[in-house]
Design a protein around this motif. Structure first.
Motif, PDB file in Angstrom:
ATOM      1  N   PRO A 154       8.760  15.220 -18.327  1.00 55.06           N
ATOM      2  CA  PRO A 154       8.202  14.335 -19.352  1.00 55.06           C
ATOM      3  C   PRO A 154       7.164  13.397 -18.760  1.00 55.06           C
ATOM      4  CG  PRO A 154      10.329  13.505 -18.638  1.00 55.06           C
ATOM      5  CD  PRO A 154      10.138  14.831 -17.946  1.00 55.06           C
ATOM      6  N   ALA A 155       6.173  13.053 -19.549  1.00 58.02           N
ATOM      7  CA  ALA A 155       5.262  11.987 -19.137  1.00 58.02           C
ATOM      8  C   ALA A 155       6.000  10.658 -19.247  1.00 58.02           C
ATOM      9  CB  ALA A 155       4.023  11.987 -20.018  1.00 58.02           C
ATOM     10  N   VAL A 156       5.503   9.665 -18.515  1.00 61.10           N
ATOM     11  CA  VAL A 156       6.158   8.363 -18.503  1.00 61.10           C
ATOM     12  C   VAL A 156       5.094   7.280 -18.597  1.00 61.10           C
ATOM     13  CG1 VAL A 156       7.691   6.792 -17.252  1.00 61.10           C
ATOM     14  CG2 VAL A 156       7.986   9.277 -17.008  1.00 61.10           C
ATOM     15  N   ILE A 157       5.366   6.295 -19.451  1.00 60.41           N
ATOM     16  CA  ILE A 157       4.537   5.105 -19.489  1.00 60.41           C
ATOM     17  C   ILE A 157       5.457   3.904 -19.283  1.00 60.41           C
ATOM     18  CG2 ILE A 157       4.652   4.998 -22.018  1.00 60.41           C
ATOM     19  CD1 ILE A 157       1.804   3.775 -21.903  1.00 60.41           C
ATOM     20  N   ILE A 158       5.130   3.075 -18.290  1.00 62.20           N
ATOM     21  CA  ILE A 158       5.989   1.952 -17.926  1.00 62.20           C
ATOM     22  C   ILE A 158       5.231   0.647 -18.139  1.00 62.20           C
ATOM     23  CG2 ILE A 158       7.272   0.832 -16.062  1.00 62.20           C
ATOM     24  CD1 ILE A 158       7.673   3.540 -14.773  1.00 62.20           C
ATOM     25  N   GLU A 159       5.835  -0.244 -18.897  1.00 60.74           N
ATOM     26  CA  GLU A 159       5.291  -1.582 -19.092  1.00 60.74           C
ATOM     27  C   GLU A 159       6.240  -2.576 -18.427  1.00 60.74           C
ATOM     28  OE1 GLU A 159       2.702  -4.593 -20.207  1.00 60.74           O
ATOM     29  OE2 GLU A 159       2.440  -2.412 -20.235  1.00 60.74           O
ATOM     30  N   LEU A 160       5.682  -3.499 -17.652  1.00 60.07           N
ATOM     31  CA  LEU A 160       6.471  -4.446 -16.888  1.00 60.07           C
ATOM     32  C   LEU A 160       6.388  -5.838 -17.501  1.00 60.07           C
ATOM     33  CD1 LEU A 160       5.238  -3.300 -13.363  1.00 60.07           C
ATOM     34  CD2 LEU A 160       7.290  -2.544 -14.570  1.00 60.07           C
ATOM     35  N   VAL A 168      -0.876   6.671 -12.192  1.00 60.87           N
ATOM     36  CA  VAL A 168      -2.043   5.834 -12.468  1.00 60.87           C
ATOM     37  C   VAL A 168      -1.562   4.414 -12.749  1.00 60.87           C
ATOM     38  CG1 VAL A 168      -4.099   5.508 -13.876  1.00 60.87           C
ATOM     39  CG2 VAL A 168      -3.208   7.821 -13.485  1.00 60.87           C
ATOM     40  N   ARG A 169      -2.153   3.460 -12.068  1.00 60.50           N
ATOM     41  CA  ARG A 169      -1.808   2.052 -12.266  1.00 60.50           C
ATOM     42  C   ARG A 169      -2.914   1.351 -13.041  1.00 60.50           C
ATOM     43  NH1 ARG A 169       1.773   0.293  -7.990  1.00 60.50           N
ATOM     44  NH2 ARG A 169       0.861  -1.783  -8.091  1.00 60.50           N
ATOM     45  N   GLU A 170      -2.520   0.443 -13.910  1.00 63.49           N
ATOM     46  CA  GLU A 170      -3.466  -0.377 -14.674  1.00 63.49           C
ATOM     47  C   GLU A 170      -4.513   0.485 -15.372  1.00 63.49           C
ATOM     48  OE1 GLU A 170      -3.456  -3.685 -15.205  1.00 63.49           O
ATOM     49  OE2 GLU A 170      -1.577  -3.905 -14.117  1.00 63.49           O
ATOM     50  N   MET A 171      -4.053   1.428 -16.176  1.00 67.61           N
ATOM     51  CA  MET A 171      -4.983   2.335 -16.852  1.00 67.61           C
ATOM     52  C   MET A 171      -5.366   1.772 -18.220  1.00 67.61           C
ATOM     53  SD  MET A 171      -4.563   6.368 -17.688  1.00 67.61           S
ATOM     54  CE  MET A 171      -5.884   7.288 -18.509  1.00 67.61           C
ATOM     55  N   GLY A 199      -5.311  -2.585 -24.399  1.00 70.27           N
ATOM     56  CA  GLY A 199      -4.995  -3.272 -23.154  1.00 70.27           C
ATOM     57  C   GLY A 199      -4.937  -2.310 -21.986  1.00 70.27           C
ATOM     58  N   TYR A 200      -4.073  -2.625 -21.031  1.00 68.13           N
ATOM     59  CA  TYR A 200      -3.910  -1.810 -19.831  1.00 68.13           C
ATOM     60  C   TYR A 200      -2.438  -1.458 -19.664  1.00 68.13           C
ATOM     61  CZ  TYR A 200      -8.648  -3.022 -18.394  1.00 68.13           C
ATOM     62  OH  TYR A 200     -10.014  -3.175 -18.348  1.00 68.13           O
ATOM     63  N   ALA A 201      -2.160  -0.173 -19.540  1.00 74.58           N
ATOM     64  CA  ALA A 201      -0.796   0.262 -19.255  1.00 74.58           C
ATOM     65  C   ALA A 201      -0.515   0.029 -17.778  1.00 74.58           C
ATOM     66  CB  ALA A 201      -0.644   1.735 -19.602  1.00 74.58           C
ATOM     67  N   ASP A 202       0.649  -0.558 -17.478  1.00 71.88           N
ATOM     68  CA  ASP A 202       0.963  -0.899 -16.088  1.00 71.88           C
ATOM     69  C   ASP A 202       1.087   0.341 -15.211  1.00 71.88           C
ATOM     70  OD1 ASP A 202       0.962  -3.689 -16.367  1.00 71.88           O
ATOM     71  OD2 ASP A 202       3.001  -3.680 -17.157  1.00 71.88           O
ATOM     72  N   MET A 218       0.820  -1.211   0.000  1.00 66.50           N
ATOM     73  CA  MET A 218       0.000   0.000   0.000  1.00 66.50           C
ATOM     74  C   MET A 218       0.857   1.265   0.000  1.00 66.50           C
ATOM     75  SD  MET A 218      -3.328  -0.965   2.315  1.00 66.50           S
ATOM     76  CE  MET A 218      -2.403  -1.513   3.740  1.00 66.50           C
ATOM     77  N   ILE A 219       1.984   1.241   0.715  1.00 60.02           N
ATOM     78  CA  ILE A 219       2.882   2.390   0.678  1.00 60.02           C
ATOM     79  C   ILE A 219       3.408   2.612  -0.734  1.00 60.02           C
ATOM     80  CG2 ILE A 219       5.150   3.227   1.439  1.00 60.02           C
ATOM     81  CD1 ILE A 219       4.541   2.048   4.187  1.00 60.02           C
ATOM     82  N   SER A 220       3.598   1.534  -1.462  1.00 64.27           N
ATOM     83  CA  SER A 220       4.075   1.644  -2.841  1.00 64.27           C
ATOM     84  C   SER A 220       2.995   2.163  -3.791  1.00 64.27           C
ATOM     85  CB  SER A 220       4.573   0.287  -3.342  1.00 64.27           C
ATOM     86  OG  SER A 220       3.489  -0.564  -3.678  1.00 64.27           O
ATOM     87  N   GLY A 221       1.748   2.218  -3.317  1.00 64.73           N
ATOM     88  CA  GLY A 221       0.657   2.694  -4.154  1.00 64.73           C
ATOM     89  C   GLY A 221      -0.309   1.623  -4.587  1.00 64.73           C
TER      90      GLY A 221
END
Length: 525
Positions: free
Chosen positions: A466-472, A442-445, A450-453, A311-314
């Motif tokens: 910059p904006a950031v999009i992260i895929e795991l 934002v997580r799982e948007m 699909g859903y961006a992580d 939860m601390i991690s979001g």
């Protein structure tokens, strides 16, 4: 007017004369609907700083018969209700703050005796012509008054649950107290409305609750009282405009509680302090101490520490609130501890998904304060180093980003079970903890096909970031993660954004136990 019977309206008058007053008087209309019905027993529980005592003062001022309260209410929302005059100033109102009696008594039996004596003194003084069966028993005295005069009562009790928040109260004392309330309220014709408010829901013991006639509204199930649990987004937005404060920042600091049909509820005390002081700060610890939080989150229940770190991690974690016994010392599972933290306001609850999470920046800071004292040094190290890691991301330093995430993983491996992309998401979010200062995370948007992580959307005051999009990925490749961002059109999530986006792929190789990173800048607009 008395100290407990038909008390002065001064308290509510001070509320509406305050610099910030948010009109919640339409709640009265909901209570008017249940007066003199089988639903006349109402218990509304919510955390400190969420307006419980102000509500009690409002109800007392509206209902009690000894003062014409129309001058206080005629310009408020309840005045437009068609039944405004029907119920206003028509009842004998007994108002009690239970702490006043509890802390002055040596035990629960004496507390009940003192309360009976004080209430009966005021009742018999006002209704001096009534012949009383037992003038030292509030229930009997009210019954006698009702039979002689046909007058009915509204009973308002603030901090009704105070004894359940004490560690040295026995189950025998709980039962004595609950049975007293039951005998006072249940099936009594002299009661037109009984309204309890406190932090905890109604205490259970045995196979039933002694107060099972009450309809409960709580932080886990507020039902139609949801919009009265705190400030709504509309109310806060109007206040931000009035005080020329950044709504986006107020949202990040003090929002996060949500209920069915009400997507945003804010902590009233914190919002008022922030706007009147024009300073974003932790106002939580002015009325609460993180000592209580520290005690609960370090309890030795399997999975509790893991869930707190998530939860601390979001992240959000699933929870079963059903076994919580509604006191502050009886715990059987980690979920019982987390359920208590919901009622204390440290956590928010998604009823539809049965998930719990840390609601906002202010509360998150309190969690960090607590874990620093506890000594979760690896977690604090990851948070402290997250600013530097974020800068490496902005610089597109792939090796440094992979190394930083790997370090966060290694240091927290003893806490988190690291076996899938959800665990990887938790570690990445923790490693980039400081991103919340600059971004809406934002997580799982939903995005494209699909859903961006993870998405980092720059806040308005940081247009240069910059904006950031992260895929795991788990046992694949970082380059493949970037390819997925492009191939599945995840960039559609940025349809209103113009500027640089960092397409970031992060992979964990379970065999080599290594993380890899690929960062590709992409310009939009």
């Amino acid at each position: 007017m008395g100290r407990f019977l038909n008390v002065t309206t001064k308290g509510f008058r001070e509320s509406i004369q305050s610099e910030i007053y948010v009109d919640k008087t339409k709640m009265i209309a909901l209570l008017n609907q249940v007066i003199d019905t089988e639903q006349k027993y109402v218990c509304v529980s919510r955390p400190r700083r969420f307006g419980k005592s102000m509500t009690i003062k409002m109800l007392s001022a509206y209902y009690h018969s000894e003062t014409d309260s129309d001058p206080l209410f005629r310009n408020l929302k309840i005045a437009a209700d068609p039944f405004y005059d029907k119920y206003r100033n028509h009842y004998e109102v007994v108002l009690i703050n239970m702490q006043d009696f509890y802390h002055k008594a040596i035990d629960i039996r004496q507390m009940i005796q003192n309360m009976n004596i004080r209430i009966c003194h005021e009742l018999t003084k006002k209704f001096s012509d009534v012949a009383y069966t037992d003038p030292a028993d509030a229930a009997e005295t009210m019954y006698d008054i009702f039979l002689s005069t046909d007058r009915t009562f509204i009973i308002l009790i603030d901090e009704w649950d105070c004894i359940f928040r004490e560690s040295d109260i026995s189950e025998k004392d709980w039962q004595l107290y609950l049975d007293f309330l039951r005998g006072w309220f249940k099936d009594k014709p002299y009661i037109s409305l009984a309204y309890l408010t406190g932090i905890l829901p109604i205490k259970k013991y045995g196979t039933h609750s002694a107060l099972n006639m009450f309809t409960e509204y709580s932080m886990t199930s507020p039902k139609r009282m949801a919009s009265y649990m705190g400030f709504t987004e509309t109310e806060v937005a109007a206040l931000c405009e009035r005080y020329d404060m950044n709504f986006e920042e107020v949202n990040a600091w003090y929002d996060g509680y949500s209920f069915e049909g009400i997507s945003s509820i804010y902590s009233p005390k914190s919002v008022v302090e922030c706007l009147t002081n024009h300073v974003f700060d932790n106002y939580w610890n002015q009325t609460e101490t993180f000592e209580a939080l520290k005690i609960y989150i370090q309890m030795n229940y399997d999975g509790l520490k893991d869930k707190v770190v998530q939860m601390i991690s979001g992240s959000r974690v699933e929870i079963n609130t059903g076994s919580f016994t509604n006191d502050m010392k009886t715990f059987h599972t980690a979920d019982d501890v987390l359920t208590l933290l919901i009622h204390l306001g440290y956590l928010a609850y998604d009823f539809s998904k049965k998930e719990v999470y840390i609601p906002n920046k202010e509360v998150s800071n309190e969690f960090l304060n607590a874990v620093r004292i506890i000594g979760w040094n690896e977690l604090i190290s990851a948070v402290n180093e997250s600013e530097q890691l974020l800068r490496r991301l902005w610089e597109c330093d792939e090796a440094a980003v992979a190394s930083g995430i790997e370090k966060a993983h290694q240091e927290n491996a003893s806490i988190l079970q690291y076996h899938d992309e959800n665990a990887l998401s938790c570690i990445v979010s923790l490693a980039f903890y400081s991103a919340r200062e600059y971004y809406t995370v934002v997580r799982e948007m939903p995005a494209g096909k699909g859903y961006a992580d993870l998405l980092f959307l720059p806040k308005h005051k940081y247009p240069d970031k910059p904006a950031v999009i992260i895929e795991l990925k788990w046992n694949h490749t970082a380059q493949g993660a970037v390819w997925q961002i492009k191939n599945r059109n995840y960039l559609d999530a940025f349809h209103n954004y113009k500027g640089t986006i960092l397409l970031t792929g992060i992979n964990y190789d379970k065999k080599t136990k290594k993380h890899s990173c690929r960062i590709e800048p992409f310009a939009l607009g």
